[in-house]
Write an enzyme that holds these catalytic residues in place. Structure first.
Site, PDB file in Angstrom:
ATOM      1  N   SER A 143       0.673  -1.044  -0.020  1.00 53.36           N
ATOM      2  CA  SER A 143      -0.128   0.065   0.010  1.00 53.36           C
ATOM      3  C   SER A 143       0.804   1.271  -0.118  1.00 53.36           C
ATOM      4  O   SER A 143       2.157   1.062   0.625  1.00 53.36           O
ATOM      5  CB  SER A 143      -0.683   0.003   1.170  1.00 53.36           C
ATOM      6  N   TYR A 156      -1.816  -1.076  10.393  1.00 53.08           N
ATOM      7  CA  TYR A 156      -1.736  -1.089   8.891  1.00 53.08           C
ATOM      8  C   TYR A 156      -0.930  -0.784   8.235  1.00 53.08           C
ATOM      9  O   TYR A 156      -0.301  -1.452   7.561  1.00 53.08           O
ATOM     10  CB  TYR A 156      -3.332  -0.583   8.268  1.00 53.08           C
TER      11      TYR A 156
HETATM   12  N1  LIG Z   1      -8.914  -0.549  -1.150  1.00 56.49           N
HETATM   13  C1  LIG Z   1      -7.587   0.212  -1.082  1.00 56.49           C
HETATM   14  O1  LIG Z   1      -8.004   1.467  -1.227  1.00 56.49           O
HETATM   15  C2  LIG Z   1      -6.381  -0.464  -0.844  1.00 56.49           C
HETATM   16  C3  LIG Z   1      -5.172   0.420  -1.005  1.00 56.49           C
HETATM   17  C4  LIG Z   1      -3.894  -0.081  -0.710  1.00 56.49           C
HETATM   18  C5  LIG Z   1      -3.863  -1.451  -0.314  1.00 56.49           C
HETATM   19  N2  LIG Z   1      -5.045  -2.131  -0.382  1.00 56.49           N
HETATM   20  C6  LIG Z   1      -4.866  -3.414  -0.101  1.00 56.49           C
HETATM   21  O2  LIG Z   1      -5.179  -4.564  -1.053  1.00 56.49           O
HETATM   22  C7  LIG Z   1      -5.697  -5.590  -0.745  1.00 56.49           C
HETATM   23  C8  LIG Z   1      -7.242  -6.086  -1.118  1.00 56.49           C
HETATM   24  O3  LIG Z   1      -7.893  -4.969  -0.420  1.00 56.49           O
HETATM   25  P1  LIG Z   1      -9.419  -4.607  -1.081  1.00 56.49           P
HETATM   26  O4  LIG Z   1      -9.564  -3.171  -1.360  1.00 56.49           O
HETATM   27  O5  LIG Z   1      -9.758  -5.466  -2.449  1.00 56.49           O
HETATM   28  O6  LIG Z   1     -10.308  -4.882  -0.014  1.00 56.49           O
HETATM   29  P2  LIG Z   1     -11.633  -6.049   0.284  1.00 56.49           P
HETATM   30  O7  LIG Z   1     -11.988  -5.932   1.737  1.00 56.49           O
HETATM   31  O8  LIG Z   1     -12.553  -5.717  -0.717  1.00 56.49           O
HETATM   32  O9  LIG Z   1     -10.767  -7.407  -0.096  1.00 56.49           O
HETATM   33  C9  LIG Z   1     -10.170  -8.150   0.833  1.00 56.49           C
HETATM   34  C10 LIG Z   1     -10.413  -9.513   0.988  1.00 56.49           C
HETATM   35  O10 LIG Z   1      -9.620 -10.322   1.712  1.00 56.49           O
HETATM   36  C11 LIG Z   1     -10.218 -11.254   2.362  1.00 56.49           C
HETATM   37  N3  LIG Z   1      -9.445 -11.529   3.739  1.00 56.49           N
HETATM   38  C12 LIG Z   1      -9.475 -10.802   4.947  1.00 56.49           C
HETATM   39  N4  LIG Z   1      -8.830 -11.455   5.838  1.00 56.49           N
HETATM   40  C13 LIG Z   1      -8.513 -12.967   5.245  1.00 56.49           C
HETATM   41  C14 LIG Z   1      -8.028 -13.982   5.642  1.00 56.49           C
HETATM   42  N5  LIG Z   1      -7.493 -14.075   7.064  1.00 56.49           N
HETATM   43  N6  LIG Z   1      -8.050 -15.023   4.954  1.00 56.49           N
HETATM   44  C15 LIG Z   1      -8.220 -15.121   3.687  1.00 56.49           C
HETATM   45  N7  LIG Z   1      -8.978 -13.986   3.145  1.00 56.49           N
HETATM   46  C16 LIG Z   1      -8.942 -12.772   3.966  1.00 56.49           C
HETATM   47  C17 LIG Z   1     -11.555 -10.609   2.671  1.00 56.49           C
HETATM   48  O11 LIG Z   1     -12.577 -11.536   2.909  1.00 56.49           O
HETATM   49  C18 LIG Z   1     -11.642  -9.806   1.578  1.00 56.49           C
HETATM   50  O12 LIG Z   1     -12.461 -10.348   0.497  1.00 56.49           O
HETATM   51  C19 LIG Z   1      -5.586  -5.854   0.771  1.00 56.49           C
HETATM   52  O13 LIG Z   1      -4.433  -6.334   1.059  1.00 56.49           O
HETATM   53  C20 LIG Z   1      -5.521  -4.212   1.127  1.00 56.49           C
HETATM   54  O14 LIG Z   1      -4.642  -3.778   2.339  1.00 56.49           O
HETATM   55  C21 LIG Z   1      -6.355  -1.653  -0.690  1.00 56.49           C
END
Ligand SMILES: NC(=O)c1ccc[n+]([C@@H]2O[C@H](COP(=O)([O-])OP(=O)(O)OC[C@H]3O[C@@H](n4cnc5c(N)ncnc54)[C@H](O)[C@@H]3O)[C@@H](O)[C@H]2O)c1
Length: 258
Positions: A143, A156
């Site tokens: 991130s 985080y």
């Molecule tokens: N959305 C943003 O703004 C953003 C920005 C930077 C980084 N990220 C990163 O991107 C990645 C995906 O996030 P997203 O935005 O799609 O969010 P999201 O919440 O839509 O998806 C995250 C997924 O991870 C799954 N998950 C959580 N804990 C888990 C576990 N213990 N085992 C298996 N699966 C698990 C959840 O069920 C969910 O489906 C994450 O690592 C997040 O930190 C997101």
């Protein structure tokens, strides 16, 4: 493009916004996708997205913090498809939003468990399978919070700095093994995760928070999941054959300066 024809790509966090877009992207380029998320999460949309993109997908329920379940998703890929070429190590949680001194211990532990231990376990169990098949590529989801400090979400931010450390260390250890390891570093992306943070920070005024956060970005908008998926697919492909140990911001210009 068909950069993944004959290849098997594991995507964790596949039921989420970025993971679902990645399932679709890898499948559209010929990959067989193993879509992993918590056992309690419905992976139907990820499988449907991969199939409507012309590919094949297998849903595997697993908690990425549990070593037997991580070993299980790698084994499921091997048992069903015989190889693992790509791991998009993407499952993650945002935790809650408090100043560091008020942050609940249990929330801290869960963020570190999912975002750090989960990524490490994915590398630990996927790498031997990749090497057995002649090599592969791992893309971790860090991130911009892994490049800079972030108020209110210190665990985080710490967890994503740790993902950067795991990425670089794995790349060094694996540099001559045929396995490349890189990370994507998104700024806010249009998924459930940002809706959750906006609500946590703003309550009833979540829409105002969203507007403020978007205006802080040079591009004046959040990114889209498919934009992150496109970068992950590039890094996982042979086009990135000389790229390992690198962190790629995908942030509408955020890390270019203030
Ligand atoms: N959305 C943003 O703004 C953003 C920005 C930077 C980084 N990220 C990163 O991107 C990645 C995906 O996030 P997203 O935005 O799609 O969010 P999201 O919440 O839509 O998806 C995250 C997924 O991870 C799954 N998950 C959580 N804990 C888990 C576990 N213990 N085992 C298996 N699966 C698990 C959840 O069920 C969910 O489906 C994450 O690592 C997040 O930190 C997101």
């Amino acid at each position: 493009m068909n950069r993944f024809t004959g290849r098997v790509a594991i995507v964790t966090g596949a039921a989420g916004g970025i993971g679902l877009a990645a399932c679709e992207r890898f499948a559209s380029e010929g990959a067989t996708v193993v879509a992993v998320d918590l056992a309690t999460t419905d992976l139907g949309a990820a499988v449907a997205a991969a199939e409507s993109a012309g590919g094949t997908a297998l849903a595997v329920g697993a908690d990425v913090t549990k070593s037997d379940e991580v070993a299980g998703y790698v084994q499921a890929a091997m048992d069903n498809f015989g190889r693992v070429d790509v791991l998009f190590n993407n499952a993650g949680i945002e935790g809650t939003y408090y100043p560091m001194v008020d942050y609940p211990e249990a929330d801290f532990d869960r963020v570190i468990a999912v975002n750090v231990r989960g990524v490490w376990l994915g590398i630990k169990y996927a790498v031997p399978a990749m090497i057995a098949g002649g090599g592969g590529a791992i893309v971790n989801t860090a991130s911009v919070a892994g490049l800079f400090g972030s108020r209110g979400i210190s665990p985080y931010s710490a967890s994503k700095h740790a993902v950067a450390g795991l990425t670089k260390s794995a790349a060094l250890e694996l540099a001559t093994s045929g396995v490349r390891v890189n990370a994507v570093c998104p700024a806010p992306i249009e998924t459930r995760m940002m809706r959750s943070l906006e609500t946590f920070i703003g309550g009833e005024n979540a829409d105002d928070i969203r507007k403020t956060l978007a205006e802080r970005l040079p591009a004046q908008r959040y990114g889209e999941p498919h934009e992150v998926a496109a970068l992950a697919a590039f890094l996982a492909s042979d086009e990135a054959s000389y790229i390992t140990g690198s962190l790629y911001p995908i942030d509408g210009g955020y890390s270019a300066g203030r």
